[in-house]
Design a protein around this motif. Sequence first.
Motif, PDB file in Angstrom:
ATOM      1  N   ILE A  40     -72.015  53.481 -80.239  1.00  0.00           N
ATOM      2  CA  ILE A  40     -70.513  53.432 -79.828  1.00  0.00           C
ATOM      3  C   ILE A  40     -70.319  54.368 -78.697  1.00  0.00           C
ATOM      4  O   ILE A  40     -69.836  54.312 -77.784  1.00  0.00           O
ATOM      5  CB  ILE A  40     -69.680  53.393 -81.005  1.00  0.00           C
ATOM      6  N   GLY A  41     -70.560  55.706 -79.216  1.00  0.00           N
ATOM      7  CA  GLY A  41     -70.193  56.962 -78.385  1.00  0.00           C
ATOM      8  C   GLY A  41     -71.097  56.650 -77.009  1.00  0.00           C
ATOM      9  O   GLY A  41     -70.396  56.903 -76.050  1.00  0.00           O
ATOM     10  N   PHE A  42     -72.322  56.655 -76.891  1.00  0.00           N
ATOM     11  CA  PHE A  42     -73.023  56.685 -75.726  1.00  0.00           C
ATOM     12  C   PHE A  42     -72.798  55.232 -75.139  1.00  0.00           C
ATOM     13  O   PHE A  42     -72.709  55.467 -73.761  1.00  0.00           O
ATOM     14  CB  PHE A  42     -74.577  56.363 -76.117  1.00  0.00           C
ATOM     15  N   SER A  43     -72.543  54.197 -75.584  1.00  0.00           N
ATOM     16  CA  SER A  43     -71.867  53.049 -74.879  1.00  0.00           C
ATOM     17  C   SER A  43     -70.816  53.298 -74.315  1.00  0.00           C
ATOM     18  O   SER A  43     -70.643  52.690 -72.920  1.00  0.00           O
ATOM     19  CB  SER A  43     -71.838  51.845 -75.873  1.00  0.00           C
ATOM     20  N   LYS A  71     -65.872  57.696 -85.382  1.00  0.00           N
ATOM     21  CA  LYS A  71     -66.856  58.714 -85.253  1.00  0.00           C
ATOM     22  C   LYS A  71     -67.225  58.666 -83.800  1.00  0.00           C
ATOM     23  O   LYS A  71     -67.412  59.490 -83.057  1.00  0.00           O
ATOM     24  CB  LYS A  71     -67.876  58.749 -86.335  1.00  0.00           C
ATOM     25  N   GLY A  72     -67.483  57.259 -83.685  1.00  0.00           N
ATOM     26  CA  GLY A  72     -68.054  56.987 -82.160  1.00  0.00           C
ATOM     27  C   GLY A  72     -67.125  57.431 -80.998  1.00  0.00           C
ATOM     28  O   GLY A  72     -67.576  57.970 -80.075  1.00  0.00           O
ATOM     29  N   ILE A  73     -65.699  57.107 -81.178  1.00  0.00           N
ATOM     30  CA  ILE A  73     -64.815  57.583 -80.079  1.00  0.00           C
ATOM     31  C   ILE A  73     -64.892  58.975 -79.977  1.00  0.00           C
ATOM     32  O   ILE A  73     -64.902  59.704 -78.880  1.00  0.00           O
ATOM     33  CB  ILE A  73     -63.705  56.871 -80.601  1.00  0.00           C
ATOM     34  N   VAL A  74     -64.837  59.602 -81.112  1.00  0.00           N
ATOM     35  CA  VAL A  74     -64.822  61.105 -81.095  1.00  0.00           C
ATOM     36  C   VAL A  74     -66.010  61.907 -80.536  1.00  0.00           C
ATOM     37  O   VAL A  74     -66.012  62.791 -79.839  1.00  0.00           O
ATOM     38  CB  VAL A  74     -64.335  61.930 -82.365  1.00  0.00           C
TER      39      VAL A  74
END
Length: 414
Positions: free
Chosen positions: A47-50, A296-299
Amino acid sequence: MQIGVYDILVFVVFVISVIAVGLIKSKKEKTSEDYFLAGRGLKWWLIGFSLIAANISTEQFVGMNGNAASHVGLAIASYEWFAAITLVVVAFFFLPYFLRAGIFTMPEYLEYRFNVWARTLMALVTLFIYMLLLGAVTYSGALTIQTMADKAGYNVSLFKGSLIIGAIAMIYVFAGGLKACAWADLLQGSALIIGGVVIMFFALGKLGAVDQAAAFTDIQTGAVQIKNLAKDSSAIERFFELNRIRLNMYLPKGDPIIPWTALIIAMWIPNFYYWGLNQYITQRTLGSASLAQGQKGIVFAAFMKILIPFAVVIPGIIAFNLFYKDMQIKGAEDNAKVMVKYLQANPDTKLVEIRENAADDEIAAWSEKNGQKFLVAVFPDKASLKKAAKNPFVLPITKDEYSGISVAPNTVFK
């Protein structure tokens, strides 16, 4: 500049890898939830990388880089650092409501919260915004391809460049859905971040090897000075010496690009829309395996947002230091149209002169004879424009373009 077989091979292999990984990872999709939300199974790191890859594009690597090269400097990074704060708010205050509602799209949330008319209105407005945004991003990407190809001796039109970019994206997005996008984003996001950092180090290395470089002396007027650099100074020392005036995080309230008033008061509005209500971005978080994974992905994306401006903004600032004259000359064709309008509005001016088919020696010696005056050199066609000397005070324009220019009444020039 040369584009060799290995350059083309690396590009083709990378594009094929991006498409292949996206399609392979999404081949088991069967339901609409699988297609639009990756089966709600995305992990935090994906999610973070995306999120980052969906956000970073030619907007940053062309637009933000270009603003950094101007008087704006480091202040343009405020867009990214404010986004980091916004992302944390979205993670802990917006996302729980979205996941609890079980929605597929952001317009759907407005129907869940209000009514069908609110959903329809947002859907229509969002489509209109995407048409503008995708057009701008595709154009700037095609412009990059055209510029690099031109330097290598190839002629690639903006239409062909746009078609290539659109076709590549369409293949894996249409065929694979959100999961294909997420895995493609992992590869592309990593490549963009690593590439940006590598370019930053190359730029610093180049700055450490030159004897002279340009520096703004007044960001209000745009005054520039060429400075001689100490031979024993490091690249970092030179960077701060040349750009101290452009390392401010806010600009005066009268600045036309990013005044501090807009930064503090107004930027939160588009930020919360973009990161909290924009389907293109939030779809990644709606596909998270759980609320904890989504947060977690957004942070994680917010953390990367703090680092990314260094890889984007610093090369832009150094580009101005090293290539100030080239930028002046590259802007000459655009400046020609402005100066023609200025002459039409101010026929008695002594700042601008116009000549058709001026002799080569006259063009070459123009700035030496006339100081800071401008010569608008009118040529019969685009092929003849190449005759124009590499001189920022000689502004080339074709006869057709010159004939088609007119100045509107009451135009004010600053």
